[in-house]
Every structure is written in structure tokens, then in C-alpha cells.
Design a protein around this motif. Structure first.
Motif, PDB file in Angstrom:
ATOM      1  N   LEU A  56       0.820  -1.208   0.000  1.00 51.85           N
ATOM      2  CA  LEU A  56       0.000   0.000   0.000  1.00 51.85           C
ATOM      3  C   LEU A  56       0.859   1.264   0.000  1.00 51.85           C
ATOM      4  O   LEU A  56       0.634   2.200  -0.775  1.00 51.85           O
ATOM      5  N   VAL A  57       1.889   1.293   0.886  1.00 52.43           N
ATOM      6  CA  VAL A  57       2.764   2.467   0.973  1.00 52.43           C
ATOM      7  C   VAL A  57       3.535   2.661  -0.327  1.00 52.43           C
ATOM      8  O   VAL A  57       3.699   3.792  -0.810  1.00 52.43           O
ATOM      9  N   GLN A 109       2.606   1.812  -3.329  1.00 53.43           N
ATOM     10  CA  GLN A 109       1.688   2.307  -4.354  1.00 53.43           C
ATOM     11  C   GLN A 109       1.416   3.806  -4.171  1.00 53.43           C
ATOM     12  O   GLN A 109       1.422   4.580  -5.142  1.00 53.43           O
ATOM     13  N   ILE A 110       1.230   4.230  -2.922  1.00 56.09           N
ATOM     14  CA  ILE A 110       0.973   5.651  -2.669  1.00 56.09           C
ATOM     15  C   ILE A 110       2.195   6.489  -3.042  1.00 56.09           C
ATOM     16  O   ILE A 110       2.079   7.567  -3.645  1.00 56.09           O
ATOM     17  N   ASP A 112       2.332   6.918  -6.687  1.00 56.90           N
ATOM     18  CA  ASP A 112       1.324   7.873  -7.151  1.00 56.90           C
ATOM     19  C   ASP A 112       1.797   9.320  -6.979  1.00 56.90           C
ATOM     20  O   ASP A 112       1.390  10.217  -7.739  1.00 56.90           O
ATOM     21  N   PHE A 113       2.639   9.543  -5.981  1.00 55.06           N
ATOM     22  CA  PHE A 113       3.135  10.900  -5.721  1.00 55.06           C
ATOM     23  C   PHE A 113       4.445  11.199  -6.471  1.00 55.06           C
ATOM     24  O   PHE A 113       5.007  12.282  -6.302  1.00 55.06           O
ATOM     25  N   LYS A 150      -9.461   0.033   4.222  1.00 56.56           N
ATOM     26  CA  LYS A 150      -8.479   0.376   3.197  1.00 56.56           C
ATOM     27  C   LYS A 150      -8.472   1.870   2.902  1.00 56.56           C
ATOM     28  O   LYS A 150      -7.392   2.468   2.721  1.00 56.56           O
ATOM     29  N   ASP A 151      -9.640   2.495   2.859  1.00 51.95           N
ATOM     30  CA  ASP A 151      -9.699   3.924   2.574  1.00 51.95           C
ATOM     31  C   ASP A 151      -8.959   4.727   3.645  1.00 51.95           C
ATOM     32  O   ASP A 151      -8.232   5.675   3.336  1.00 51.95           O
ATOM     33  N   ILE A 200      -5.190   4.330   3.287  1.00 51.31           N
ATOM     34  CA  ILE A 200      -4.685   5.179   2.190  1.00 51.31           C
ATOM     35  C   ILE A 200      -4.597   6.633   2.636  1.00 51.31           C
ATOM     36  O   ILE A 200      -3.605   7.328   2.374  1.00 51.31           O
ATOM     37  N   THR A 218      -1.203   8.725   2.771  1.00 54.41           N
ATOM     38  CA  THR A 218      -1.246   9.815   1.794  1.00 54.41           C
ATOM     39  C   THR A 218      -0.957  11.149   2.470  1.00 54.41           C
ATOM     40  O   THR A 218      -0.170  11.964   1.965  1.00 54.41           O
ATOM     41  N   LYS A 250       2.351  13.194   1.544  1.00 54.68           N
ATOM     42  CA  LYS A 250       2.076  14.506   0.946  1.00 54.68           C
ATOM     43  C   LYS A 250       2.631  15.617   1.823  1.00 54.68           C
ATOM     44  O   LYS A 250       3.204  16.600   1.328  1.00 54.68           O
ATOM     45  N   SER A 283      -4.595  11.919  10.331  1.00 54.78           N
ATOM     46  CA  SER A 283      -3.687  10.765  10.441  1.00 54.78           C
ATOM     47  C   SER A 283      -3.630  10.241  11.872  1.00 54.78           C
ATOM     48  O   SER A 283      -3.640   9.028  12.106  1.00 54.78           O
TER      49      SER A 283
END
Length: 421
Positions: A292-293, A295-296, A299-300, A325-326, A329, A333, A337, A395
Motif C-alpha cells: 500500500l505504501v 503504491q501511494i 502515485d506521488f 483500506k480507505d 490510504i 497519503t 504529501k 492521520s
């Protein structure tokens, strides 16, 4: 410690104290009865010896205890005129025991045929050390038996009586207000448990009703706020496309659009926090956190490259976690970010996954942040028009929901660590 064991502990302590107190009182009362009985026996033996002396002169020849249980010695009136019967404990050598044993001794005096005699009569008595030992063993076995009886009573009789209470506790432990489920209360004839079940049922119903109302309010607020904001933004964007607007008007229009968009993001963030606080994210699955990390971060990558920032990921661990999961993320994220926004240009953001921890490190021109306020709502390090000040608060709320530890460390780098241990 369970309630039954808690009461048993105190009962055992009180019982031990009561038995020890009873033992001491009983011991002295028993000694008093023994001495009364021995003294009565010695009094009777004295009378028998004196009566026998009147009939048998050979009795006066008993001058040593070797010859029997009494001795008689001639004396004078001056020596015995103030003598009264006296009892005392002493030791005497016993041939059968081949040792000195305790005896009870009566000293008296009498007159016969104008002569005066001193009389001593003895009788065996119970050894106090043996008596104490036997008594302590008896009390010890009595105490063990009573405690065993109490444990049996607690684990068989009282446990059955308290079953409705433990059933209620188990139902409350498994109760999930997000699923809006009711609990089954066990029938009982005990008035206190009936009252407890009734009050718990009322309390849970109030909680469920409040939860439903709050959930409905959040959904309504989301709809009522988002719709006019979206309409306003769309109309302003259409207005901005018209060529007849002057540059000053375009600047003002851009400012309004920017503030409306910020308000939209703020509304989204506040609603998200409310949903997290109210535990409205029920669906959970076993997530591969490393995947998951990664993939994020990927994406960035374009956003980071635009600022000449490199994102480096290293992993030597596998982390699995049941969570929504949401929310997972959103958690990572926000952290990644945040690192990209606040890191220095032409630098590296390092993400390390090791020992069930995910750490995100970045350089920055700012010094150490205020870790007491860092995760507070609306806290901002560098005021930024696009920032809502809620990213880290969200967070932290997600981490707390899943009992994860979110840590901030400053060691030349700003480091945020999510501990899954």
C-alpha cells in the motif's frame, strides 16, 4: 482479577485473622479448663491421702515421689500456720519417658494426732508445646477446609448466580454500535440483575439513537454544504471563461474560487474526522501495508519530480494489518504529501519499512516542530493557502482508531513513524 476471586481473597484474609484470634482465645480457655480439672483432681487426691493416713500409719513413710504420687514430711506449726493450698507447675523425671515432663503439684498441710505434716501431691499434665502444635495443625486443616469450601461455593454456586452478570459483560464486550445491533439479555430471577439489564438496555438504546442521529446529521451536512459549494464554484468558473472580464476582476474571481475550493477541502476534512470519531468506517480487510505504501509513493512520484524531490523506499519487513483500506490510504497519503510539501527542494524523502514500523523522513528549512501541538486540529507550521491544518490530525485519528502509534522525531530530519507493533 475477577470479582469472585477478589471477594475470596478478602474472605480468606478475614477468615485467617478470625481463626487466629479464635485459636488464641480457645487455647487460653482450654488451658483454664485443664488446670481446673487437674486442680480438682489434686484436691481429691489430697483428701484421699489424709483419710488414708488416719487408718494406715505407713502412709507417713512416703517421703519421696519414687514411692508414689505424694510425699509427707513432718513439720512444725510455726512453719505451716500461714500455709494455704497452692498449685504450681514443675518438672519431674519420668521413668517411662526417660525425660523430665511437666506435672501439676499441690502443696498442703494437715494435722493428725497432734502432729503437723506437709503434703505434696502430683499429677501428670498435658505438655503445652504438644498442645499448641496439635491445636495449630487442627486450625490449619480447618482453615484449608473452609477456604476450599469457599472456592467450591464461588465456582459452583455463586458462579451460577452471577451468570447473568457475566453474560451481560460478554455481550457488552462484543457490542458494536456501528453495526446498530442489539444485545440479548439473559433472563434472571435476581432483582438487582433485572434492574441492571433494564438500565443497560435503556442506555444502549439511547446510544444507538444518538449515533443514528449524529450519523444522519453528518450525511445531511455533507450534502447540504457540498452542493452549494459545488454550484458556486461551477458558476464562477463559467464566469471566468467570459472574455469581457477585466484583469482586476479576474484576479478577484480567482481569489474567490481559491477560497471556495479551500472551504470545500476543509468541509471534506472535517466530515472525514467526524466519521472517524464516530467509527463509521466499518468494513475492514487484511492489508499488505508495504504494498500500500509503495503504491501511494509511486502515485506521488510525478508531484515529487515536479519539485525535484526523490522518493526512496527501502523495506526488509512484511506488515499485515486489519483495517479499512480507505483510511489506510488517507493515513499514508497525508504523511507522504506532508513530507513532499514541506521538504526542501532538490532533496530526498526516505521511506523505511523495518521492524513493523513505517518511517517517513524529509529535510526541511524549519527546525523541530512543536510535538505537543503537531497533531492538533488546524495547527500549521507554515501557513499555506491550500492547507486546512487537518492532515496530521486526521492521520492521528486514524492511528488511534486502530491502536497504532504515530510518532514525530526530529534528528536533522523530520521523521514520522507509524508503529504497527
Amino acid at each position: 482479577m475477577k470479582l469472585l476471586n477478589y471477594t475470596t481473597k478478602y474472605f480468606a484474609a478475614i477468615l485467617l485473622f478470625a481463626l487466629l484470634l479464635f485459636t488464641v482465645i480457645f487455647y487460653f480457655q482450654m488451658l483454664d479448663e485443664i488446670y481446673d480439672s487437674l486442680d480438682d483432681g489434686l484436691e481429691n487426691q489430697k483428701i484421699l491421702v489424709i483419710n488414708r493416713a488416719k487408718k494406715d500409719p505407713s502412709v507417713f513413710n512416703k517421703t519421696s515421689f519414687k514411692d508414689g504420687y505424694y510425699t509427707i514430711h513432718p513439720t512444725t506449726y510455726s512453719e505451716i500456720k500461714n500455709v494455704k493450698d497452692s498449685y504450681r507447675d514443675t518438672l519431674m523425671y519420668m521413668l517411662n519417658e526417660k525425660d523430665y515432663e511437666p506435672v501439676r503439684l499441690l502443696e498442703s498441710a494437715f494435722r493428725q494426732d497432734g502432729k503437723y505434716y506437709k503434703l505434696k501431691v502430683i499429677t501428670s499434665m498435658v505438655e503445652e508445646d504438644d498442645l499448641i502444635e496439635d491445636l495449630l495443625y487442627s486450625i490449619l486443616w480447618l482453615y484449608i477446609g473452609l477456604v476450599a469450601g469457599v472456592l467450591f461455593l464461588n465456582n459452583w454456586v455463586l458462579k451460577r448466580l452471577w451468570r447473568p452478570f457475566y453474560s451481560l459483560l460478554n455481550n457488552l464486550k462484543n457490542f458494536n454500535i456501528e453495526k446498530e445491533q442489539s444485545i440479548e439479555l439473559e433472563n434472571t430471577n435476581i432483582e438487582e440483575f433485572k434492574l441492571l439489564n433494564l438500565q443497560v438496555e435503556k442506555l444502549l438504546q439511547k446510544s444507538i439513537d444518538s449515533f443514528k442521529a449524529q450519523k444522519q446529521f453528518i450525511e445531511n451536512a455533507s450534502h447540504e454544504l457540498q452542493t452549494p459549494l459545488a454550484i458556486s464554484i461551477n458558476k464562477l468558473e463559467l464566469l471566468a471563461e467570459k472574455e469581457e472580464l477585466s484583469s482586476n476582476n479576474m484576479t478577484l474571481l480567482a481569489s474567490v474560487l481559491e477560497n471556495l475550493e479551500r472551504m470545500t477541502r476543509l468541509n471534506h476534512a472535517l466530515l472525514l474526522l467526524s466519521k472517524i470519531d464516530n467509527k463509521q468506517f466499518v468494513e475492514e480487510e487484511n492489508l499488505n501495508i508495504v504494498q500500500l505504501v509503495t503504491q501511494i509513493a509511486n502515485d506521488f512520484s510525478d508531484f515529487a519530480n515536479h519539485k525535484n524531490i526523490e522518493i526512496s523506499i527501502s523495506s526488509d519487513d512484511t506488515i499485515q494489518k486489519y483495517m479499512n483500506k480507505d483510511l489506510a490510504i488517507i493515513l499514508f497519503t497525508n504523511l507522504i504529501k506532508n513530507a513532499i510539501i514541506h521538504t526542501s527542494l532538490n532533496s530526498i524523502i526516505t521511506i523505511k519499512i523495518h521492524n513493523q514500523k513505517v518511517s517517513i523522513e524529509n529535510e526541511s528549512e524549519t527546525s523541530k516542530l512543536d510535538d505537543q501541538q503537531l497533531f492538533s486540529r488546524f495547527y500549521k507550521v507554515n501557513p499555506h493557502k491550500s492547507s486546512t491544518g487537518l492532515g496530521l490530525a486526521i492521520s492521528k485519528a486514524i492511528a488511534d482508531k486502530y491502536e497504532l502509534e504515530l510518532i514525530y522525531i526530529y534528528d536533522r530530519y523530520h521523521i514520522f513513524i507509524v508503529n504497527f507493533q
